[in-house]
Design a protein around this motif. Structure first.
Motif, PDB file in Angstrom:
ATOM      1  N   ARG A  56      27.626  96.502 -74.351  1.00 57.71           N
ATOM      2  CA  ARG A  56      27.994  97.691 -75.452  1.00 57.71           C
ATOM      3  C   ARG A  56      26.620  97.941 -76.077  1.00 57.71           C
ATOM      4  O   ARG A  56      26.621  99.095 -76.455  1.00 57.71           O
ATOM      5  CB  ARG A  56      29.135  97.020 -76.195  1.00 57.71           C
ATOM      6  CG  ARG A  56      30.495  96.820 -75.683  1.00 57.71           C
ATOM      7  CD  ARG A  56      31.618  96.257 -76.562  1.00 57.71           C
ATOM      8  NE  ARG A  56      31.227  94.905 -76.627  1.00 57.71           N
ATOM      9  CZ  ARG A  56      30.772  94.621 -78.056  1.00 57.71           C
ATOM     10  NH1 ARG A  56      30.532  95.124 -78.790  1.00 57.71           N
ATOM     11  NH2 ARG A  56      30.898  93.282 -78.183  1.00 57.71           N
ATOM     12  N   ILE A  57      25.697  96.976 -76.651  1.00 66.62           N
ATOM     13  CA  ILE A  57      24.709  97.433 -77.295  1.00 66.62           C
ATOM     14  C   ILE A  57      23.789  98.247 -76.608  1.00 66.62           C
ATOM     15  O   ILE A  57      22.994  99.102 -77.025  1.00 66.62           O
ATOM     16  CB  ILE A  57      24.054  96.142 -77.778  1.00 66.62           C
ATOM     17  CG1 ILE A  57      24.896  95.387 -79.081  1.00 66.62           C
ATOM     18  CG2 ILE A  57      22.692  96.481 -78.432  1.00 66.62           C
ATOM     19  CD1 ILE A  57      24.490  93.879 -79.167  1.00 66.62           C
ATOM     20  N   LEU A  58      23.431  98.085 -75.450  1.00 62.93           N
ATOM     21  CA  LEU A  58      22.389  98.730 -74.620  1.00 62.93           C
ATOM     22  C   LEU A  58      22.937 100.108 -74.282  1.00 62.93           C
ATOM     23  O   LEU A  58      22.374 100.909 -74.307  1.00 62.93           O
ATOM     24  CB  LEU A  58      22.073  97.889 -73.229  1.00 62.93           C
ATOM     25  CG  LEU A  58      21.254  96.619 -73.605  1.00 62.93           C
ATOM     26  CD1 LEU A  58      20.761  95.982 -72.366  1.00 62.93           C
ATOM     27  CD2 LEU A  58      20.080  96.778 -74.369  1.00 62.93           C
ATOM     28  N   ASN A  59      24.165 100.223 -73.791  1.00 67.52           N
ATOM     29  CA  ASN A  59      24.741 101.372 -73.549  1.00 67.52           C
ATOM     30  C   ASN A  59      24.840 102.455 -74.928  1.00 67.52           C
ATOM     31  O   ASN A  59      24.449 103.601 -74.589  1.00 67.52           O
ATOM     32  CB  ASN A  59      26.360 101.368 -73.196  1.00 67.52           C
ATOM     33  CG  ASN A  59      26.311 100.899 -71.399  1.00 67.52           C
ATOM     34  OD1 ASN A  59      25.482 101.063 -70.818  1.00 67.52           O
ATOM     35  ND2 ASN A  59      27.433 100.272 -71.221  1.00 67.52           N
ATOM     36  N   GLU A  60      25.158 101.763 -75.897  1.00 68.32           N
ATOM     37  CA  GLU A  60      25.106 102.731 -77.201  1.00 68.32           C
ATOM     38  C   GLU A  60      23.866 103.060 -77.504  1.00 68.32           C
ATOM     39  O   GLU A  60      23.453 104.087 -77.895  1.00 68.32           O
ATOM     40  CB  GLU A  60      25.822 101.758 -78.277  1.00 68.32           C
ATOM     41  CG  GLU A  60      26.002 102.539 -79.692  1.00 68.32           C
ATOM     42  CD  GLU A  60      26.768 103.954 -79.595  1.00 68.32           C
ATOM     43  OE1 GLU A  60      26.469 104.731 -80.233  1.00 68.32           O
ATOM     44  OE2 GLU A  60      27.808 103.655 -78.855  1.00 68.32           O
ATOM     45  N   MET A  61      22.901 102.162 -77.416  1.00 71.48           N
ATOM     46  CA  MET A  61      21.676 102.314 -77.699  1.00 71.48           C
ATOM     47  C   MET A  61      20.924 103.610 -76.654  1.00 71.48           C
ATOM     48  O   MET A  61      20.130 104.288 -77.147  1.00 71.48           O
ATOM     49  CB  MET A  61      20.604 101.036 -77.674  1.00 71.48           C
ATOM     50  CG  MET A  61      19.137 101.100 -78.189  1.00 71.48           C
ATOM     51  SD  MET A  61      18.968 101.620 -79.945  1.00 71.48           S
ATOM     52  CE  MET A  61      19.548  99.865 -80.711  1.00 71.48           C
ATOM     53  N   THR A  62      21.263 103.235 -75.651  1.00 76.22           N
ATOM     54  CA  THR A  62      20.705 104.399 -74.580  1.00 76.22           C
ATOM     55  C   THR A  62      21.321 105.805 -74.955  1.00 76.22           C
ATOM     56  O   THR A  62      20.553 106.827 -74.910  1.00 76.22           O
ATOM     57  CB  THR A  62      21.280 104.145 -73.029  1.00 76.22           C
ATOM     58  OG1 THR A  62      20.490 102.744 -72.722  1.00 76.22           O
ATOM     59  CG2 THR A  62      20.748 105.266 -72.152  1.00 76.22           C
ATOM     60  N   ASP A  63      22.685 105.777 -75.197  1.00 73.90           N
ATOM     61  CA  ASP A  63      23.366 107.316 -75.628  1.00 73.90           C
ATOM     62  C   ASP A  63      22.678 107.623 -76.848  1.00 73.90           C
ATOM     63  O   ASP A  63      22.336 108.978 -77.058  1.00 73.90           O
ATOM     64  CB  ASP A  63      24.506 106.975 -75.818  1.00 73.90           C
ATOM     65  CG  ASP A  63      25.648 106.741 -74.663  1.00 73.90           C
ATOM     66  OD1 ASP A  63      24.941 106.822 -73.468  1.00 73.90           O
ATOM     67  OD2 ASP A  63      26.552 106.135 -74.635  1.00 73.90           O
ATOM     68  N   PHE A 112      19.443 101.279 -69.632  1.00 72.87           N
ATOM     69  CA  PHE A 112      18.453 101.270 -70.667  1.00 72.87           C
ATOM     70  C   PHE A 112      16.942 101.414 -70.016  1.00 72.87           C
ATOM     71  O   PHE A 112      16.176 102.113 -70.795  1.00 72.87           O
ATOM     72  CB  PHE A 112      18.865 100.133 -71.374  1.00 72.87           C
ATOM     73  CG  PHE A 112      17.815 100.185 -72.726  1.00 72.87           C
ATOM     74  CD1 PHE A 112      18.276 100.904 -74.090  1.00 72.87           C
ATOM     75  CD2 PHE A 112      16.656  99.105 -72.810  1.00 72.87           C
ATOM     76  CE1 PHE A 112      17.311 100.842 -74.818  1.00 72.87           C
ATOM     77  CE2 PHE A 112      16.186  99.171 -73.918  1.00 72.87           C
ATOM     78  CZ  PHE A 112      16.306  99.953 -74.853  1.00 72.87           C
ATOM     79  N   THR A 113      16.602 100.377 -69.155  1.00 71.68           N
ATOM     80  CA  THR A 113      15.380 100.344 -68.868  1.00 71.68           C
ATOM     81  C   THR A 113      14.767 101.591 -68.214  1.00 71.68           C
ATOM     82  O   THR A 113      13.589 101.932 -68.506  1.00 71.68           O
ATOM     83  CB  THR A 113      14.924  99.239 -68.093  1.00 71.68           C
ATOM     84  OG1 THR A 113      13.650  98.947 -68.154  1.00 71.68           O
ATOM     85  CG2 THR A 113      15.409  99.190 -66.685  1.00 71.68           C
ATOM     86  N   ASP A 114      15.731 102.183 -67.286  1.00 71.60           N
ATOM     87  CA  ASP A 114      15.129 103.530 -66.915  1.00 71.60           C
ATOM     88  C   ASP A 114      15.034 104.635 -67.740  1.00 71.60           C
ATOM     89  O   ASP A 114      14.136 105.426 -67.726  1.00 71.60           O
ATOM     90  CB  ASP A 114      16.224 104.122 -65.899  1.00 71.60           C
ATOM     91  CG  ASP A 114      16.596 103.297 -64.527  1.00 71.60           C
ATOM     92  OD1 ASP A 114      15.290 102.343 -64.354  1.00 71.60           O
ATOM     93  OD2 ASP A 114      17.504 103.295 -63.888  1.00 71.60           O
ATOM     94  N   THR A 115      15.729 104.576 -68.766  1.00 67.43           N
ATOM     95  CA  THR A 115      15.681 105.633 -69.960  1.00 67.43           C
ATOM     96  C   THR A 115      14.366 105.389 -70.734  1.00 67.43           C
ATOM     97  O   THR A 115      13.525 105.897 -71.151  1.00 67.43           O
ATOM     98  CB  THR A 115      16.855 105.443 -71.057  1.00 67.43           C
ATOM     99  OG1 THR A 115      18.027 105.771 -70.356  1.00 67.43           O
ATOM    100  CG2 THR A 115      16.806 106.566 -72.136  1.00 67.43           C
ATOM    101  N   MET A 116      14.047 103.846 -70.896  1.00 70.22           N
ATOM    102  CA  MET A 116      12.747 103.660 -71.762  1.00 70.22           C
ATOM    103  C   MET A 116      11.611 104.050 -70.880  1.00 70.22           C
ATOM    104  O   MET A 116      10.506 104.549 -71.419  1.00 70.22           O
ATOM    105  CB  MET A 116      12.717 102.146 -71.954  1.00 70.22           C
ATOM    106  CG  MET A 116      13.755 101.687 -73.050  1.00 70.22           C
ATOM    107  SD  MET A 116      13.606 102.677 -74.838  1.00 70.22           S
ATOM    108  CE  MET A 116      14.940 103.991 -74.574  1.00 70.22           C
ATOM    109  N   LYS A 117      11.540 104.026 -69.720  1.00 72.05           N
ATOM    110  CA  LYS A 117      10.592 104.593 -68.826  1.00 72.05           C
ATOM    111  C   LYS A 117      10.138 105.748 -69.037  1.00 72.05           C
ATOM    112  O   LYS A 117       9.053 106.395 -69.356  1.00 72.05           O
ATOM    113  CB  LYS A 117      10.754 104.389 -67.270  1.00 72.05           C
ATOM    114  CG  LYS A 117       9.433 104.789 -66.326  1.00 72.05           C
ATOM    115  CD  LYS A 117       9.884 104.318 -64.949  1.00 72.05           C
ATOM    116  CE  LYS A 117       8.851 104.776 -64.140  1.00 72.05           C
ATOM    117  NZ  LYS A 117       8.353 106.273 -64.116  1.00 72.05           N
TER     118      LYS A 117
END
Length: 381
Positions: free
Chosen positions: A281-288, A132-137
């Motif tokens: 679960r929450i972070l994986n779904e949010m990333t997707d 998630f944090t990699d995606t946010m970058k």
């Protein structure tokens, strides 16, 4: 299995326990008093707002074990009976803070948390936080901005539908706190106009679309808005107002670029279980859901500040309207990035946008199930 187990216990909420939104309290205090001999403790995992929890010990003698889902424990923030002392002294918690407190409770009760299942969930949460944090970058580099909100479709005096949303600074709610601590560029909002609650403001369609005539917002004048929202995060309780609604409806009542582009998702409004498994679960779904989102408005400047300081995580703090925090790998909440299957190691990339992280058996219904196995404890959450 967990539901079947719960059905063997005393039900203190017979009037509401089948409600899909859940029960937030027992039906009445009399029911607790009548069953007082069955309980050693009441475990209260919530925001501390239930008046019944503040008086139940005096009425029944049953002590309340309180795990605050809003704020770090501090007598400056709350008195021992959960009432507020000074909200400006309250520092917001994120998911990892609450999960660790529940884990500490389990350990204090002698429950073995050093298991393969717990280790696996911690590793999963850590891996999800890293992803998630990699995606946010990347999203920060692309200039995207997100906003957490609550929405409603209402009728005016003439019976015409209109759209309204309430802004939420990521201070009180543990999922927005989590997202910001891991680098999501969440826009903040000031609290100076039409305050509904301590954490929210009300914005109508006419107020939001600065370039449209009052009562005539449309997609041809939606370039200038109060907030340049590239992706909406609607709360879990109001998301049904958006989910599956035809675009033509929003073209008439809220012709927002992100909404029309389908760039929206939901976050739990302090709803659901708190566990390492839930974090995963929450972070994986949010990333997707957000990884392919595109910037829809001109870029704005980020604010280089630590998301874990009083300015961003304390009542009375918060950034100004529309501001968001720059991504800085050195300031990401490291609690989420510990416990990975393979150690994350040193922070290879510490750049910012300006160049600037189980189920401990699914805590609320796992850790708590385990607690029941040792003591007859009643839970309200």
């Amino acid at each position: 299995e967990e539901v079947a187990w719960l059905k063997t216990k005393i039900n203190l909420s017979p009037e509401c326990y089948t409600n899909p939104r859940g029960c937030f309290r027992w039906d009445n205090q009399t029911i607790v008093e009548e069953n007082a001999d069955a309980f050693d403790y009441i475990l209260f995992i919530d925001n501390g707002g239930d008046s019944g929890m503040k008086t139940i010990t005096d009425a029944t003698g049953i002590p309340v074990v309180f795990i605050d889902t809003f704020y770090e424990a501090s007598t400056v923030c709350r008195f021992e009976n959960m009432t507020y002392n000074n909200k400006e002294g309250c520092f917001g918690r994120s998911m990892i803070d609450i999960a660790k407190r529940i884990e500490e409770l389990a350990i204090a009760l002698g429950i073995d948390v050093d298991t393969d299942e717990v280790k696996k969930d911690k590793e999963g949460a850590c891996a999800a936080a890293q992803k998630f944090t990699d995606t946010m970058k990347i999203k920060q580099e692309e200039g995207l901005r997100f906003m957490t909100s609550i929405n409603a479709i209402k009728k005016d005096d003439n019976g015409t539908d209109y759209f309204e949303f309430r802004t939420l600074d990521p201070i009180d709610l543990w999922i927005p706190r989590t997202l910001e601590e891991l680098g999501m560029p969440l826009m903040h909002s000031d609290e100076g106009s039409l305050t509904l609650e301590d954490i929210s403001t009300r914005v109508t369609t006419d107020e939001f679309f600065l370039g449209c005539p009052d009562g005539a917002a449309n997609k041809d004048c939606n370039d200038e808005t109060m907030y340049p929202v590239d992706f909406w995060l609607w709360d879990s309780r109001s998301y049904l107002n958006v989910l599956g609604v035809p675009l033509e409806v929003f073209e008439d009542i809220f012709p927002d670029k992100a909404t029309l582009a389908g760039q929206h998702w939901h976050y739990g409004r302090n709803d659901g279980p708190l566990s390492y498994n839930a974090i995963m679960r929450i972070l994986n779904e949010m990333t997707d859901q957000v990884k392919d989102a595109k910037r829809l408005y001109p870029e704005t400047t980020c604010t280089a500040i630590d998301p874990k300081t009083a300015v961003t995580a304390q009542i009375g703090g918060g950034l100004d309207r529309g501001e968001h925090i720059c991504y800085n790998r050195e300031l990401i909440q490291e609690e989420y990035l510990s416990g990975c299957k393979e150690d994350i190691g040193t922070k290879e990339d510490s750049g910012t946008k300006e160049d600037s992280g189980s189920s401990l058996p699914s805590f609320l219904f796992g850790c708590v199930l385990a607690l029941f196995a040792f003591l007859d404890i009643f839970i309200v959450s």
